[in-house]
Scaffold this motif. Structure first.
Motif, short mmCIF file in Angstrom:
data_model
loop_
_atom_site.label_atom_id
_atom_site.label_comp_id
_atom_site.label_asym_id
_atom_site.label_seq_id
_atom_site.Cartn_x
_atom_site.Cartn_y
_atom_site.Cartn_z
N VAL A 182 -8.38 4.12 45.40
CA VAL A 182 -8.31 5.20 44.48
C VAL A 182 -7.24 6.07 44.87
O VAL A 182 -7.59 6.75 46.20
CB VAL A 182 -9.74 5.96 43.75
N SER A 183 -6.06 6.70 44.21
CA SER A 183 -5.23 7.55 44.73
C SER A 183 -5.37 8.86 43.95
O SER A 183 -4.90 9.79 44.39
CB SER A 183 -3.72 6.82 44.71
N ASN A 184 -5.90 8.87 42.78
CA ASN A 184 -5.76 10.02 42.00
C ASN A 184 -7.00 10.01 41.19
O ASN A 184 -7.16 9.05 40.22
CB ASN A 184 -4.56 10.01 40.96
N LEU A 185 -7.92 10.91 41.58
CA LEU A 185 -9.18 10.83 40.62
C LEU A 185 -9.27 11.69 39.42
O LEU A 185 -10.00 11.50 38.49
CB LEU A 185 -10.29 11.71 41.51
N ILE A 208 -10.55 18.23 42.41
CA ILE A 208 -10.26 16.84 42.33
C ILE A 208 -9.08 16.53 42.77
O ILE A 208 -8.79 15.63 43.51
CB ILE A 208 -10.12 16.56 40.67
N GLU A 209 -8.04 17.40 42.87
CA GLU A 209 -6.82 17.17 43.45
C GLU A 209 -6.69 17.26 44.87
O GLU A 209 -6.13 16.44 45.63
CB GLU A 209 -5.76 18.16 43.03
N SER A 210 -7.66 17.83 45.44
CA SER A 210 -7.65 18.24 46.92
C SER A 210 -8.46 16.93 47.47
O SER A 210 -8.42 16.71 48.72
CB SER A 210 -8.77 19.46 47.26
N VAL A 211 -9.14 16.22 46.80
CA VAL A 211 -9.87 15.09 47.31
C VAL A 211 -9.03 13.70 46.51
O VAL A 211 -9.56 12.55 46.82
CB VAL A 211 -11.32 15.01 46.82
N SER A 212 -7.81 13.85 46.38
CA SER A 212 -7.23 12.99 45.88
C SER A 212 -5.95 12.58 46.60
O SER A 212 -5.18 13.48 46.88
CB SER A 212 -6.69 13.07 44.38
N PRO A 213 -5.83 11.46 47.28
CA PRO A 213 -4.66 11.12 48.24
C PRO A 213 -3.16 11.46 47.67
O PRO A 213 -2.43 12.03 48.42
CB PRO A 213 -4.86 9.63 48.53
#
Length: 288
Positions: A182-185, A208-213
């Motif tokens: 997963v790259s974008n939650l 969510i952006e902070s934990v999305s690669p």
């Protein structure tokens, strides 16, 4: 007596099922020149012990590269013992760190990210004892493990999640191997596994952006190898397409291997052979 006999059979059936579920995983085979340390505690958080299994070569005349492996399981299940296919890494002189992390039942996001960062930091802090080269750390994972590998690697020297572990020097992995991660939650918040892992923050866009690669890709990101089946029914293929595009936009060395008709992992032996070949060509080109 008849009822007792039937009850005994019922209980025996339950016991057999439980025993079947608890069958041990196949142990990792490693070279005679390697040492094995199982269940090494790399961090402790609120009574939870983060453990990793280490396979390393203290007899090598020079420090060795190392791969950090992170299991998948939707952030809610899985165990490090399920991972055993490290033969090609041993053949190429790598040490291996096989890592577990807090699942959602223990703690929601960003706990798992904090843990894999701690595992990385543990290796930095113990590099001499393990005879490993911190300039040659590769981090690898599949599915949610791919997400965590991406996060740990793409964060680099950015340390917002290094809350439980410390390292005074610079942190940078040499390469990331992302298997259908997963790259974008953001577009996946309705997905049960993602929603549960995000917890109370499942509607918090900034979090969510902070934990999305995808939102951590930069011009200093590590080289990244991506593999994904284009008929994956769990993690959308577009997750890897978007990641690849952003890496290319920043001129990061990257390769994207598509498995035509591939599902969520579980590739054929021929497809896995192709994956291994392309992955090693990628790593060798980086002198890893």
């Amino acid at each position: 007596m008849k009822h007792f006999f039937l009850l005994s059979l019922f209980i025996s059936g339950i016991s057999c099922n439980l025993l079947a579920q608890k069958q041990p995983f196949k142990p990792v085979s490693f070279p005679d020149t390697y040492n094995q340390l199982l269940d090494v505690i790399y961090t402790q958080v609120n009574g939870w012990d983060g453990r990793m299994d280490l396979y390393f070569n203290t007899k090598s005349a020079t420090p060795t590269p190392i791969v950090i492996n992170i299991h998948g399981g939707g952030w809610n299940h899985g165990e490090k013992e399920s991972q055993s296919g490290f033969g090609s890494f041993f053949k190429n002189g790598y040490a291996v760190a096989n890592v577990e992390y807090r699942l959602v039942a223990v703690a929601p996001a960003p706990a798992a990210i904090e843990d894999v960062r701690c595992a990385l930091i543990y290796l930095y802090n113990n590099a001499n004892a393990l005879n490993i080269d911190t300039n040659k750390i590769v981090i690898m994972g599949g599915s949610s493990g791919g997400h965590l590998a991406l996060m740990a690697g793409l964060l680099g020297n950015d340390k917002p999640f290094d809350t439980n572990c410390t390292y005074d020097g610079d942190i940078k992995v040499a390469a990331i191997i992302d298997k259908y991660g997963v790259s974008n939650l953001l577009p996946l918040t309705a997905w049960k596994s993602a929603k549960n892992w995000l917890g109370i923050n499942h509607t918090n866009k900034k979090f969510i952006e902070s934990v999305s690669p995808l939102y951590h890709v930069s011009k200093t990101s590590p080289p990244t190898f991506i593999v994904h089946g284009n008929e994956d029914p769990i993690v959308p293929y577009s997750q890897s397409e978007d990641l690849y595009k952003k890496l290319k936009d920043f001129n990061i060395t990257t390769e994207f291997l598509t498995i035509p008709g591939g599902k969520h992992g579980k590739f054929s032996s021929e497809e896995n052979a192709l994956l291994s070949k392309r992955m090693w060509l990628f790593l060798k080109a980086l002198d890893l």
